[in-house]
Design a protein around this motif. Structure first.
Motif, PDB file in Angstrom:
ATOM      1  N   ALA A 120       0.931  -1.131  -0.079  1.00  0.00           N
ATOM      2  CA  ALA A 120      -0.023   0.173   0.069  1.00  0.00           C
ATOM      3  C   ALA A 120       0.823   1.105   0.151  1.00  0.00           C
ATOM      4  O   ALA A 120       2.039   1.043   0.387  1.00  0.00           O
ATOM      5  CB  ALA A 120      -0.726  -0.254   1.150  1.00  0.00           C
ATOM      6  N   ALA A 121       0.275   2.319  -0.436  1.00  0.00           N
ATOM      7  CA  ALA A 121       1.305   3.781  -0.760  1.00  0.00           C
ATOM      8  C   ALA A 121       1.207   4.312   0.906  1.00  0.00           C
ATOM      9  O   ALA A 121       0.350   4.244   1.545  1.00  0.00           O
ATOM     10  CB  ALA A 121       0.635   4.583  -1.709  1.00  0.00           C
ATOM     11  N   PRO A 122       2.058   5.193   1.013  1.00  0.00           N
ATOM     12  CA  PRO A 122       1.984   5.913   2.324  1.00  0.00           C
ATOM     13  C   PRO A 122       0.856   6.915   2.462  1.00  0.00           C
ATOM     14  O   PRO A 122       0.227   7.229   1.296  1.00  0.00           O
ATOM     15  CB  PRO A 122       3.277   6.993   1.891  1.00  0.00           C
ATOM     16  N   GLU A 123       0.483   7.189   3.601  1.00  0.00           N
ATOM     17  CA  GLU A 123      -0.612   8.116   3.850  1.00  0.00           C
ATOM     18  C   GLU A 123      -0.306   9.311   4.581  1.00  0.00           C
ATOM     19  O   GLU A 123       0.795   9.308   5.419  1.00  0.00           O
ATOM     20  CB  GLU A 123      -1.684   7.436   4.322  1.00  0.00           C
ATOM     21  N   THR A 124      -1.058  10.506   4.352  1.00  0.00           N
ATOM     22  CA  THR A 124      -0.725  11.735   5.493  1.00  0.00           C
ATOM     23  C   THR A 124      -2.122  11.801   6.170  1.00  0.00           C
ATOM     24  O   THR A 124      -3.017  11.758   5.628  1.00  0.00           O
ATOM     25  CB  THR A 124      -0.412  12.925   4.568  1.00  0.00           C
ATOM     26  N   VAL A 125      -1.626  11.858   7.480  1.00  0.00           N
ATOM     27  CA  VAL A 125      -2.887  12.118   8.630  1.00  0.00           C
ATOM     28  C   VAL A 125      -2.578  13.624   8.991  1.00  0.00           C
ATOM     29  O   VAL A 125      -1.410  14.016   9.446  1.00  0.00           O
ATOM     30  CB  VAL A 125      -2.982  11.065   9.557  1.00  0.00           C
ATOM     31  N   SER A 126      -3.714  14.268   9.315  1.00  0.00           N
ATOM     32  CA  SER A 126      -3.538  15.704   9.933  1.00  0.00           C
ATOM     33  C   SER A 126      -3.999  15.620  11.194  1.00  0.00           C
ATOM     34  O   SER A 126      -5.042  14.871  11.899  1.00  0.00           O
ATOM     35  CB  SER A 126      -4.299  16.651   9.180  1.00  0.00           C
ATOM     36  N   VAL A 127      -3.466  16.365  12.241  1.00  0.00           N
ATOM     37  CA  VAL A 127      -3.670  16.228  13.810  1.00  0.00           C
ATOM     38  C   VAL A 127      -3.905  17.704  14.297  1.00  0.00           C
ATOM     39  O   VAL A 127      -2.600  18.318  14.283  1.00  0.00           O
ATOM     40  CB  VAL A 127      -2.665  15.417  14.632  1.00  0.00           C
ATOM     41  N   ALA A 128      -5.000  17.932  15.003  1.00  0.00           N
ATOM     42  CA  ALA A 128      -5.024  19.193  15.675  1.00  0.00           C
ATOM     43  C   ALA A 128      -4.484  19.148  16.836  1.00  0.00           C
ATOM     44  O   ALA A 128      -4.454  18.280  17.649  1.00  0.00           O
ATOM     45  CB  ALA A 128      -6.501  19.728  15.834  1.00  0.00           C
ATOM     46  N   VAL A 129      -3.739  20.132  17.545  1.00  0.00           N
ATOM     47  CA  VAL A 129      -2.670  20.072  18.483  1.00  0.00           C
ATOM     48  C   VAL A 129      -2.966  21.658  19.380  1.00  0.00           C
ATOM     49  O   VAL A 129      -3.308  22.613  18.383  1.00  0.00           O
ATOM     50  CB  VAL A 129      -1.398  20.001  18.563  1.00  0.00           C
ATOM     51  N   ARG A 130      -2.409  21.587  20.535  1.00  0.00           N
ATOM     52  CA  ARG A 130      -2.390  22.878  21.264  1.00  0.00           C
ATOM     53  C   ARG A 130      -1.093  23.478  21.128  1.00  0.00           C
ATOM     54  O   ARG A 130      -0.137  22.849  21.434  1.00  0.00           O
ATOM     55  CB  ARG A 130      -2.916  22.590  22.665  1.00  0.00           C
ATOM     56  N   PRO A 131      -0.911  24.739  20.533  1.00  0.00           N
ATOM     57  CA  PRO A 131       0.528  25.136  20.605  1.00  0.00           C
ATOM     58  C   PRO A 131       1.282  25.345  21.951  1.00  0.00           C
ATOM     59  O   PRO A 131       0.755  25.666  22.822  1.00  0.00           O
ATOM     60  CB  PRO A 131       0.089  26.584  19.898  1.00  0.00           C
ATOM     61  N   GLU A 132       2.590  25.141  21.717  1.00  0.00           N
ATOM     62  CA  GLU A 132       3.420  25.087  22.828  1.00  0.00           C
ATOM     63  C   GLU A 132       3.161  24.479  23.878  1.00  0.00           C
ATOM     64  O   GLU A 132       3.968  24.389  25.150  1.00  0.00           O
ATOM     65  CB  GLU A 132       3.443  26.694  23.508  1.00  0.00           C
ATOM     66  N   GLN A 133       2.500  23.197  23.975  1.00  0.00           N
ATOM     67  CA  GLN A 133       2.404  22.073  25.067  1.00  0.00           C
ATOM     68  C   GLN A 133       2.697  20.972  24.498  1.00  0.00           C
ATOM     69  O   GLN A 133       2.720  20.635  23.094  1.00  0.00           O
ATOM     70  CB  GLN A 133       0.774  22.040  25.245  1.00  0.00           C
ATOM     71  N   PRO A 134       3.460  20.177  25.417  1.00  0.00           N
ATOM     72  CA  PRO A 134       4.036  18.878  24.939  1.00  0.00           C
ATOM     73  C   PRO A 134       3.156  17.980  23.914  1.00  0.00           C
ATOM     74  O   PRO A 134       2.009  17.824  24.567  1.00  0.00           O
ATOM     75  CB  PRO A 134       4.634  18.475  26.032  1.00  0.00           C
ATOM     76  N   VAL A 135       3.452  17.567  22.965  1.00  0.00           N
ATOM     77  CA  VAL A 135       2.825  16.520  22.095  1.00  0.00           C
ATOM     78  C   VAL A 135       3.306  15.286  22.248  1.00  0.00           C
ATOM     79  O   VAL A 135       4.648  15.376  21.910  1.00  0.00           O
ATOM     80  CB  VAL A 135       2.465  17.018  20.629  1.00  0.00           C
ATOM     81  N   GLU A 136       2.588  14.204  22.491  1.00  0.00           N
ATOM     82  CA  GLU A 136       3.259  12.684  22.369  1.00  0.00           C
ATOM     83  C   GLU A 136       2.400  12.156  21.586  1.00  0.00           C
ATOM     84  O   GLU A 136       1.256  11.937  21.369  1.00  0.00           O
ATOM     85  CB  GLU A 136       3.313  12.003  23.695  1.00  0.00           C
ATOM     86  N   ILE A 137       3.045  11.467  20.487  1.00  0.00           N
ATOM     87  CA  ILE A 137       2.429  10.665  19.604  1.00  0.00           C
ATOM     88  C   ILE A 137       2.756   9.088  19.838  1.00  0.00           C
ATOM     89  O   ILE A 137       4.203   8.706  19.421  1.00  0.00           O
ATOM     90  CB  ILE A 137       2.716  10.943  17.974  1.00  0.00           C
ATOM     91  N   ARG A 138       2.188   8.272  20.213  1.00  0.00           N
ATOM     92  CA  ARG A 138       2.451   6.777  20.301  1.00  0.00           C
ATOM     93  C   ARG A 138       2.224   5.911  18.995  1.00  0.00           C
ATOM     94  O   ARG A 138       1.234   5.864  18.645  1.00  0.00           O
ATOM     95  CB  ARG A 138       2.046   6.289  21.559  1.00  0.00           C
ATOM     96  N   ARG A 139       3.316   5.293  18.859  1.00  0.00           N
ATOM     97  CA  ARG A 139       3.231   4.596  17.605  1.00  0.00           C
ATOM     98  C   ARG A 139       2.483   3.243  17.798  1.00  0.00           C
ATOM     99  O   ARG A 139       2.632   2.922  18.977  1.00  0.00           O
ATOM    100  CB  ARG A 139       4.744   4.302  16.925  1.00  0.00           C
TER     101      ARG A 139
END
Length: 365
Positions: A120-139
């Motif tokens: 399958a081909a790569p995909e792009t996902v868009s995620v809304a976040v709060r600026p200047e606060q730590p973001v953690e994305i668990r794989r």
């Protein structure tokens, strides 16, 4: 605009040993270093579970209110069916799942060989976040994900994890391939509750006291180390008493070479009635339930049962005279009276994983 690609992933990715270039030109994290994992080249199942990123996460701050992440994901199918996979995005107490919709699908046969690939081909996902606060994305803990790019309309700065550095080594029960999300495996849930920085070396079906895993632990910074040992050695019938005891000591010796005074906790197998007093290997019944092979301990002198592994592990801990080495009976995490939580008579369901995490946290506190 800021875009992270190639070697820049090292700045925002935590819980991995190294990165390699993937088939889509991105970077694929690994939990065992390349030079060590090659000692088991050709075992497709080990290669699969090692490259599933249990405990691996991205952590950063951004001045933007939205990010775009491009990935190429791969999942393992059983009888043509594969589990849903998703990223877990956390900011403070906020949590959301971002499904990955069209992965490459791989099939592996009983001889641990790849028998089919549906790309399958790569995909792009868009995620809304709060600026200047730590973001953690668990794989995903149950899929392989190649990182191609991370883009934000603003700055991106690393946000390293804090807290006690914890290395955990275990089996599929720890990797939690059937957990509903990457933060719901029991080590991930426990790390969040304790505010510990988890390095997860859970390797489904492969907690086999391999020397290359001991050397990985030896060479990784840690404030506490937990080793959950027993079930895979019985499931695979990979040891007899004669070899299990010295292999356990050798594993501990190697860990101690790098961590002479670090607290190490050995955790024996949780209750699993099919193998408490019956040796391995585990076999799959036509209905999908696990069962012990029909064997006789008398005819298989030295064959291991879970009950015997617990005794050997406890004896080994007592014999070493190591004040920083302790042992937990895994049945305190999930007992025989809770065997109904083993959905296939071998692996805990989500409630079972939650119970293990809750009890482990209470013990550590």
């Amino acid at each position: 605009m800021t875009t992270i690609t190639a070697e820049e992933w090292n700045d925002v990715l935590f819980g991995a040993a190294d990165l390699e270039t993937g088939p889509s030109g991105g970077r694929m994290p690994h939990r065992i270093p390349a030079g060590l994992r090659r000692q088991l080249d050709g075992d497709a199942m080990f290669e699969w579970v090692e490259s599933c990123s249990a405990g691996v996460r991205m952590r950063f701050r951004t001045s933007a209110d939205r990010i775009a992440l491009t990935v190429a994901s791969t999942t393992l199918a059983t009888n043509g069916v594969h589990p849903p996979i998703a990223l877990v995005v956390r900011q403070g107490d906020d949590r959301s799942l971002v499904p990955l919709g069209d992965p490459t699908v791989v099939e592996i046969d009983a001889k641990r060989r790849v028998t089919g690939i549906r790309p399958a081909a790569p995909e792009t996902v868009s995620v809304a976040v709060r600026p200047e606060q730590p973001v953690e994305i668990r794989r995903p803990h149950n899929a392989r994900v190649e990182l191609i790019s991370l883009t934000a309309d603003g700055t991106i700065e690393p946000s390293p994890p804090s807290g006690r550095r914890w290395i955990h080594y275990g089996s599929s029960i720890s990797q939690g391939m059937d957990a509903v999300a990457a933060d719901r495996t029991w080590p991930a849930a426990a790390a969040s509750a304790l505010d510990w920085d988890l390095r997860d070396l859970s390797l489904a079906g492969n907690a086999q006291l391999d020397g290359f895993v001991a050397r990985t632990i030896r060479d990784t910074a840690a404030d506490i180390i937990t080793l959950k040992i027993g079930v895979n050695t019985v499931n695979a019938d990979s040891f007899r008493e004669r070899t299990f005891r010295p292999a356990l000591h050798a594993f501990l010796d190697t860990v101690r070479d790098g961590h002479p005074t670090t607290p190490v906790v050995l955790i024996t197998a949780i209750a699993c009635p099919i193998h408490e007093h019956s040796p391995g290997p585990v076999v799959a019944r036509p209905d999908g339930m696990a069962a012990a092979a029909i064997r006789s301990i008398e005819k298989d002198d030295g064959a291991l049962t879970l009950a015997r592994t617990r005794e050997i592990i406890a004896d080994a801990v007592a014999s070493r005279g190591d004040d920083a080495l302790t042992c937990i009976d895994g049945r305190e995490l999930l007992g025989a009276h809770e065997a109904d939580r083993l959905y296939d008579r071998l692996h805990p369901d989500q409630l079972g994983l939650d119970l293990i995490a809750e009890r482990f946290v209470a013990m550590m506190r």
